[in-house]
Scaffold this active site. Structure first.
Site, short mmCIF file in Angstrom:
data_model
loop_
_atom_site.label_atom_id
_atom_site.label_comp_id
_atom_site.label_asym_id
_atom_site.label_seq_id
_atom_site.Cartn_x
_atom_site.Cartn_y
_atom_site.Cartn_z
N SER A 40 0.81 -1.22 0.00
CA SER A 40 0.00 0.00 0.00
C SER A 40 0.84 1.27 0.00
CB SER A 40 -0.94 0.02 1.21
OG SER A 40 -0.23 0.30 2.39
N LYS A 62 1.80 4.35 7.38
CA LYS A 62 0.96 5.19 6.52
C LYS A 62 1.33 6.66 6.68
CE LYS A 62 -2.04 2.08 4.93
NZ LYS A 62 -1.21 0.95 5.32
#
Length: 235
Positions: free
Chosen positions: A155, A193
């Site tokens: 991701s 993230k």
């Protein structure tokens, strides 16, 4: 206020610079201070750097510059060499730093940092606290305490972070908006993230268009560190 070990280390670095013009290696500092590992040296150097006593010269692993010395710190001196045109006066001394230092040679000092298992770059997975460690070139790490995590998932590929990479993380509980962080969700799952703050909510953004942002109440998310670097193995 410096600790006794910090005083001892800065004196040792100063003596080595005066003697050779080259800052000591991590191994020399470890032996001089009777420390068990180079990671202890790294922590002392980071503390001195944060307090403004020393500076790491860029792009060189073995290059330290002393900016200031603690009060009541006595440095060694060397005798001024006699000049054919003007002999040195008896018992005259000059500080070693007055002489032009020899340019330090690059070295490959290695620091052992804790390796805390795997972290998701996708859906959150558990960050495993392990007892293992991995060697990291000292030049990759700045001031502060660091640890490593193996990346799992894709991701964050648009940020250049790939499955199997090792994320080098600086321990901190705070981060600025837009920084890449290790975020612990509900005290159980951790993920790598971009951090975005939206009022009472926290959004964890991926760097892959195939994934959706993850949005949580701020109280559910705890920052455990921010990305400081990456290591990648090629097979």
């Amino acid at each position: 206020m410096l600790t006794a070990k910090q005083h001892e280390l800065i004196r040792f670095i100063q003596e080595k610079l005066e003697e050779t013009g080259i800052s000591p290696s991590f191994e020399e500092m470890k032996e001089a201070l009777d420390l068990k590992s180079k990671s202890g040296v790294h922590r002392l150097i980071s503390a001195l750097e944060e307090r403004g006593f020393i500076r790491r010269l860029p792009n060189r692993a073995r290059a330290l510059e002393i900016i200031k010395l603690p009060e009541n710190s006595v440095t060694g001196t060397v005798r001024a060499p006699a000049s054919p045109a003007q002999p040195a006066a008896n018992d005259s001394v000059v500080a070693a730093h007055a002489a032009k230092p020899v340019a330090p040679e690059p070295a490959n000092d290695i620091i052992e940092v804790p390796l805390h298992g795997r972290i998701a770059a996708g859906a959150p997975i558990e960050a495993i606290e392990g007892q293992s460690s991995m060697p990291v070139p000292a030049a990759l790490l700045g001031p502060g305490d660091h640890y490593a995590l193996e990346v799992s998932g894709d991701s964050m590929i648009e940020a250049g972070i790939f499955d199997g990479d090792f994320a080098l993380v600086k321990r901190t509980e705070t981060a600025r908006d837009g920084e890449i962080v290790v975020a612990l969700v509900d005290n159980e799952e951790a993920t790598l993230k971009y951090l975005r703050k939206e009022g009472t909510m926290v959004r964890l953004d991926p760097a892959n268009g195939s994934y959706e942002p993850q949005v949580y109440e701020a109280g559910r998310v705890q920052v455990q560190g921010k990305l400081a670097g990456l290591l990648r193995r090629y097979h």
